[in-house]
Design a protein around this motif. Structure first.
Motif, PDB file in Angstrom:
ATOM      1  N   UNK A   2       0.867  -1.186   0.000  1.00 48.43           N
ATOM      2  CA  UNK A   2       0.000   0.000   0.000  1.00 48.43           C
ATOM      3  C   UNK A   2       0.903   1.235   0.000  1.00 48.43           C
ATOM      4  N   UNK A   3       0.674   2.121  -0.925  1.00 47.75           N
ATOM      5  CA  UNK A   3       1.500   3.331  -1.024  1.00 47.75           C
ATOM      6  C   UNK A   3       0.601   4.563  -1.133  1.00 47.75           C
ATOM      7  N   UNK A   4       1.190   5.693  -0.791  1.00 46.47           N
ATOM      8  CA  UNK A   4       0.476   6.970  -0.858  1.00 46.47           C
ATOM      9  C   UNK A   4       0.909   7.688  -2.133  1.00 46.47           C
ATOM     10  N   UNK A   5      -0.023   7.878  -3.013  1.00 43.80           N
ATOM     11  CA  UNK A   5       0.302   8.513  -4.289  1.00 43.80           C
ATOM     12  C   UNK A   5      -0.345   9.888  -4.374  1.00 43.80           C
ATOM     13  N   UNK A   6       0.457  10.846  -4.806  1.00 42.81           N
ATOM     14  CA  UNK A   6      -0.060  12.195  -4.998  1.00 42.81           C
ATOM     15  C   UNK A   6      -0.513  12.355  -6.452  1.00 42.81           C
ATOM     16  N   UNK A   7      -1.650  12.990  -6.643  1.00 47.76           N
ATOM     17  CA  UNK A   7      -2.146  13.177  -8.013  1.00 47.76           C
ATOM     18  C   UNK A   7      -1.281  14.193  -8.761  1.00 47.76           C
ATOM     19  N   UNK A   8      -1.387  14.188 -10.044  1.00 45.03           N
ATOM     20  CA  UNK A   8      -0.689  15.161 -10.879  1.00 45.03           C
ATOM     21  C   UNK A   8      -1.725  16.092 -11.501  1.00 45.03           C
ATOM     22  N   UNK A   9      -1.935  17.249 -10.874  1.00 44.20           N
ATOM     23  CA  UNK A   9      -2.980  18.140 -11.381  1.00 44.20           C
ATOM     24  C   UNK A   9      -2.610  18.711 -12.742  1.00 44.20           C
ATOM     25  N   UNK A  10      -3.610  19.099 -13.475  1.00 46.12           N
ATOM     26  CA  UNK A  10      -3.427  19.745 -14.776  1.00 46.12           C
ATOM     27  C   UNK A  10      -3.077  21.210 -14.517  1.00 46.12           C
ATOM     28  N   UNK A  11      -1.791  21.544 -14.653  1.00 49.47           N
ATOM     29  CA  UNK A  11      -1.326  22.880 -14.305  1.00 49.47           C
ATOM     30  C   UNK A  11      -1.954  23.958 -15.174  1.00 49.47           C
ATOM     31  N   UNK A  12      -2.130  23.691 -16.435  1.00 46.88           N
ATOM     32  CA  UNK A  12      -2.738  24.683 -17.327  1.00 46.88           C
ATOM     33  C   UNK A  12      -4.164  25.004 -16.894  1.00 46.88           C
ATOM     34  N   UNK A  13      -4.900  23.961 -16.547  1.00 47.20           N
ATOM     35  CA  UNK A  13      -6.278  24.154 -16.114  1.00 47.20           C
ATOM     36  C   UNK A  13      -6.334  24.896 -14.781  1.00 47.20           C
ATOM     37  N   UNK A  14      -5.445  24.501 -13.862  1.00 43.85           N
ATOM     38  CA  UNK A  14      -5.427  25.144 -12.550  1.00 43.85           C
ATOM     39  C   UNK A  14      -4.980  26.605 -12.659  1.00 43.85           C
ATOM     40  N   UNK A  15      -4.047  26.889 -13.558  1.00 44.26           N
ATOM     41  CA  UNK A  15      -3.535  28.256 -13.695  1.00 44.26           C
ATOM     42  C   UNK A  15      -4.646  29.216 -14.117  1.00 44.26           C
ATOM     43  N   UNK A  16      -5.573  28.741 -14.938  1.00 44.03           N
ATOM     44  CA  UNK A  16      -6.681  29.600 -15.357  1.00 44.03           C
ATOM     45  C   UNK A  16      -7.482  30.073 -14.149  1.00 44.03           C
ATOM     46  N   UNK A  17      -7.676  29.182 -13.188  1.00 43.69           N
ATOM     47  CA  UNK A  17      -8.440  29.540 -11.993  1.00 43.69           C
ATOM     48  C   UNK A  17      -7.591  30.379 -11.044  1.00 43.69           C
ATOM     49  N   UNK A  18      -6.336  29.951 -10.834  1.00 44.25           N
ATOM     50  CA  UNK A  18      -5.441  30.676  -9.929  1.00 44.25           C
ATOM     51  C   UNK A  18      -5.222  32.106 -10.416  1.00 44.25           C
ATOM     52  N   UNK A  19      -5.003  32.284 -11.718  1.00 50.61           N
ATOM     53  CA  UNK A  19      -4.743  33.617 -12.257  1.00 50.61           C
ATOM     54  C   UNK A  19      -5.949  34.530 -12.083  1.00 50.61           C
ATOM     55  N   UNK A  20      -7.167  33.970 -12.177  1.00 49.44           N
ATOM     56  CA  UNK A  20      -8.370  34.778 -11.951  1.00 49.44           C
ATOM     57  C   UNK A  20      -8.399  35.304 -10.514  1.00 49.44           C
ATOM     58  N   UNK A  21      -8.105  34.399  -9.562  1.00 55.55           N
ATOM     59  CA  UNK A  21      -8.080  34.812  -8.159  1.00 55.55           C
ATOM     60  C   UNK A  21      -6.987  35.850  -7.919  1.00 55.55           C
ATOM     61  N   UNK A  22      -5.835  35.640  -8.547  1.00 56.87           N
ATOM     62  CA  UNK A  22      -4.713  36.555  -8.372  1.00 56.87           C
ATOM     63  C   UNK A  22      -5.018  37.933  -8.959  1.00 56.87           C
ATOM     64  N   UNK A  23      -5.614  37.972 -10.133  1.00 60.66           N
ATOM     65  CA  UNK A  23      -5.942  39.256 -10.766  1.00 60.66           C
ATOM     66  C   UNK A  23      -6.949  40.040  -9.919  1.00 60.66           C
ATOM     67  N   UNK A  24      -7.910  39.340  -9.343  1.00 59.43           N
ATOM     68  CA  UNK A  24      -8.870  40.023  -8.471  1.00 59.43           C
ATOM     69  C   UNK A  24      -8.178  40.574  -7.229  1.00 59.43           C
ATOM     70  N   UNK A  25      -7.261  39.780  -6.652  1.00 65.55           N
ATOM     71  CA  UNK A  25      -6.523  40.236  -5.473  1.00 65.55           C
ATOM     72  C   UNK A  25      -5.658  41.451  -5.812  1.00 65.55           C
ATOM     73  N   UNK A  26      -4.996  41.418  -6.968  1.00 70.83           N
ATOM     74  CA  UNK A  26      -4.165  42.550  -7.392  1.00 70.83           C
ATOM     75  C   UNK A  26      -4.999  43.802  -7.593  1.00 70.83           C
TER      76      UNK A  26
END
Length: 293
Positions: free
Chosen positions: A118-142
């Motif tokens: 039994x091992x603990x595996x970390x997922x590999x998120x889709x960085x391009x998809x996540x960046x679209x959401x993160x950048x929206x939050x960042x632009x609003x904060x800025x």
């Protein structure tokens, strides 16, 4: 863009697919743009894009950007059974039981003591998809942070203009006294030279020339002219639409240089006191300019 302070706070939020990203920005004064980004470990690769986006909006200041992810079920680490390894362990344990005619059977607890089943595996998120959401939050904060910095900047601008006007008033006062100071200086020089040369036969024309030369060395017209020029530049920068903090700081150094020269040229108690007042105003201006972007 109006004059902005380097002190501000902004918060932004964006969501997609049941997950919400929250970005918070805190800024304080700093000589250059110094960024510190805190992201969840899985998304540390996005630090560089975050800094590039911030650099497009902010010119300088110490900037702390913190991101938090809510509703993270899709990116939580998962416990995974390695069935191939489990079968091999089970086969080996069964073989040991059979070969050595052991009475015990192979049970689950025997399997759980083995590594890698039994091992603990970390997922590999889709960085391009996540960046679209993160950048929206960042632009609003800025955007929110900039609104606060501009509000603080307006107060700074009013204070600096008021202090500049007071400084300019002192310069004008000194300028108005220059003719009288010249006459007094020439009179004092003639008196001192006459006392030193008492009894000697000196050409009065030559004496007048030497006195005029010495008086000219104490002329502060050039320093006054440069101070008026620096004041006009300072006021123009305060009303400009671009980051001017560094230029304002440089001009204040020039203010101080001219005031020091002016004070050293005029040996007058009243002017010396005005010189002290000008230096005091320069220091107050400098304290406020340190927080201008």
């Amino acid at each position: 863009m109006r004059l902005r302070s380097m002190t501000g706070f902004g918060r932004g939020e964006a969501s997609e697919g049941g997950r919400a990203w929250v970005a918070e920005i805190r800024t304080v004064n700093h000589r250059f743009l110094d960024q510190r980004v805190i992201l969840p470990r899985l998304f540390s690769a996005l630090e560089d894009p975050v800094k590039k986006l911030v650099a497009k909006v902010l010119d300088r200041g110490r900037v702390d950007i913190t991101f938090s992810l809510h509703g993270v079920s899709a990116v939580e680490p998962q416990l995974v059974v390695n069935e191939s390894v489990a079968r091999q362990y089970h086969r080996c344990l069964r073989q040991l039981v059979d070969d050595y005619q052991l009475t015990d059977n192979v049970e689950l607890r025997d399997m759980l003591t083995q590594r890698d089943i039994i091992s603990l595996e970390e997922p590999r998120p889709d960085m391009d998809s996540e960046w679209k959401v993160i950048s929206q939050a960042l632009e609003e904060a800025l955007s929110n942070c900039n609104a606060m910095r501009e509000q603080e900047g307006k107060a700074l601008q009013e204070d600096l203009l008021g202090r500049l006007e007071k400084f300019e008033g002192i310069v004008v006062e000194i300028e108005g006294n220059i003719p009288e100071l010249h006459q007094q200086r020439q009179h004092d020089l003639r008196a001192r030279i006459g006392k030193l040369l008492d009894g000697l036969d000196i050409d009065p024309i030559r004496l007048a020339q030497e006195t005029a030369i010495m008086a000219d060395k104490s002329d502060v017209t050039e320093e006054i002219t440069r101070l008026h020029s620096h004041i006009a530049q300072f006021r123009a920068f305060l009303l400009s639409d671009e980051p001017v903090g560094r230029r304002l700081d440089f001009l204040l150094q020039e203010f101080l240089r001219e005031v020091n020269t002016l004070s050293s040229k005029i040996a007058n108690a009243g002017i010396a006191q005005l010189g002290v007042e000008m230096k005091n105003e320069i220091e107050k201006l400098r304290e406020q300019v340190q927080n201008v972007e």
